[in-house]
Scaffold this motif. Structure first.
Motif, PDB file in Angstrom:
ATOM      1  N   GLN A  38       0.841  -1.190   0.000  1.00  0.00           N
ATOM      2  CA  GLN A  38       0.000   0.000   0.000  1.00  0.00           C
ATOM      3  C   GLN A  38       0.879   1.245   0.000  1.00  0.00           C
ATOM      4  O   GLN A  38       1.432   1.642   1.026  1.00  0.00           O
ATOM      5  CB  GLN A  38      -0.924  -0.020   1.220  1.00  0.00           C
ATOM      6  N   ALA A 155      -7.911  -3.081   0.532  1.00  0.00           N
ATOM      7  CA  ALA A 155      -7.041  -2.977  -0.642  1.00  0.00           C
ATOM      8  C   ALA A 155      -5.773  -3.806  -0.478  1.00  0.00           C
ATOM      9  O   ALA A 155      -5.325  -4.462  -1.426  1.00  0.00           O
ATOM     10  CB  ALA A 155      -6.691  -1.514  -0.890  1.00  0.00           C
ATOM     11  N   GLY A 158      -6.371  -7.369  -1.192  1.00  0.00           N
ATOM     12  CA  GLY A 158      -6.917  -7.647  -2.513  1.00  0.00           C
ATOM     13  C   GLY A 158      -8.414  -7.853  -2.597  1.00  0.00           C
ATOM     14  O   GLY A 158      -8.914  -8.375  -3.597  1.00  0.00           O
ATOM     15  N   THR A 160     -10.717  -5.402  -2.683  1.00  0.00           N
ATOM     16  CA  THR A 160     -11.247  -4.375  -3.584  1.00  0.00           C
ATOM     17  C   THR A 160     -10.078  -3.580  -4.152  1.00  0.00           C
ATOM     18  O   THR A 160      -8.933  -3.726  -3.711  1.00  0.00           O
ATOM     19  CB  THR A 160     -12.186  -3.389  -2.855  1.00  0.00           C
ATOM     20  N   SER A 161     -10.386  -2.714  -5.101  1.00  0.00           N
ATOM     21  CA  SER A 161      -9.368  -1.781  -5.588  1.00  0.00           C
ATOM     22  C   SER A 161      -9.111  -0.728  -4.516  1.00  0.00           C
ATOM     23  O   SER A 161      -9.881  -0.576  -3.562  1.00  0.00           O
ATOM     24  CB  SER A 161      -9.856  -1.101  -6.870  1.00  0.00           C
ATOM     25  N   GLU A 162      -8.041   0.025  -4.680  1.00  0.00           N
ATOM     26  CA  GLU A 162      -7.702   1.043  -3.691  1.00  0.00           C
ATOM     27  C   GLU A 162      -8.764   2.144  -3.630  1.00  0.00           C
ATOM     28  O   GLU A 162      -9.085   2.640  -2.548  1.00  0.00           O
ATOM     29  CB  GLU A 162      -6.331   1.646  -4.015  1.00  0.00           C
ATOM     30  N   THR A 163      -9.325   2.514  -4.784  1.00  0.00           N
ATOM     31  CA  THR A 163     -10.342   3.563  -4.785  1.00  0.00           C
ATOM     32  C   THR A 163     -11.629   3.097  -4.127  1.00  0.00           C
ATOM     33  O   THR A 163     -12.232   3.831  -3.325  1.00  0.00           O
ATOM     34  CB  THR A 163     -10.632   4.030  -6.228  1.00  0.00           C
ATOM     35  N   ASN A 210      -7.311  12.191  -7.549  1.00  0.00           N
ATOM     36  CA  ASN A 210      -8.421  11.243  -7.466  1.00  0.00           C
ATOM     37  C   ASN A 210      -9.676  12.060  -7.168  1.00  0.00           C
ATOM     38  O   ASN A 210     -10.038  12.279  -6.010  1.00  0.00           O
ATOM     39  CB  ASN A 210      -8.163  10.203  -6.364  1.00  0.00           C
TER      40      ASN A 210
END
Length: 233
Positions: A38, A155, A158, A160-163, A210
């Motif tokens: 991360q 995240a 793994g 979900t995605s980081e966003t 973002n």
């Protein structure tokens, strides 16, 4: 027990504030502590935001010290002391645990949060800035930090995605903050600490940009800020 807990909470606050000096090598979770490293994740506030801990430590020491010296037998102070003591006692070991296990550190920070929120909700109405608001700033930052830990776990492992992880973490923080603000509208320090963390999230999401996370965070800041103003106008 009222006097005993006044001593215990003060001692716990001292040990809690001393913990960073014992664990001098810890500067946040290492990227390598997660299966998926991360690095510059959108859910985490910019580094400067963590300076609030200095204010939290000092405020807790002053507040619990005043409680010990001047309000040791006060019924108005009594209800918040046991959960606050538990939160601080758990917090003494948090830094050392965080260096070895992200999972257990996440469990512990949620224990710290739940008990800190219990203390805030139980806090009396006297000595506002030394009792209620001292707990409020601590509980507010923990609300953000605990939610960030969920985002990092999602995240980092793994799921979900980081966003998406950032959206989930921020949604949890905002839902909790809104509920506590409604239950304890007479606290300014609680929402202020949450807003401080959210501003840090915005700063961290400018590079790389973002827009989605910035947008959600901005809406949350606006709502909490408006409610705080209305509650304390």
């Amino acid at each position: 027990m009222t006097r005993a807990f006044s001593i215990l909470t003060f001692v716990a606050a001292l040990f809690f504030a001393a913990a960073p000096f014992v664990n001098t090598g810890f500067n946040g979770f290492e990227a390598s502590q997660f299966p998926i490293p991360q690095i510059n994740v959108p859910v985490q506030p910019a580094g400067y935001a963590f300076s609030i801990w200095g204010v939290i430590y000092l405020w807790l020491i002053i507040g619990t010290g005043f409680g010990l010296l001047k309000r040791a037998d006060s019924d108005d102070w009594a209800a918040a002391r046991a959960p606050l003591f538990i939160s601080l006692a758990v917090g003494v070991s948090w830094l050392s645990v965080a260096q070895t296990s992200v999972v257990w550190a996440t469990v512990l920070i949620w224990v710290m949060l739940i008990t800190a929120l219990s203390a805030l909700l139980r806090a009396g109405t006297s000595d506002r800035w030394l009792q209620r608001e001292a707990i409020g700033i601590y509980a507010g930052w923990l609300t953000a930090a605990s939610s960030v830990s969920i985002g990092l776990m999602l995240a980092g492992y793994g799921y979900t995605s980081e966003t998406i992880a950032a959206f989930i973490g921020l949604a949890i923080a905002l839902a909790l903050a809104t509920a506590i603000q409604r239950a304890r509208p007479d606290s300014v320090a609680y929402p202020a600490a949450v807003i401080w963390a959210l501003v840090g999230v915005i700063v961290s999401n400018f590079d790389p940009l973002n827009a989605a996370v910035i947008g959600l965070t901005t809406v949350g800041i606006g709502y909490l800020g408006l409610q705080t103003f209305q509650n304390n106008a």
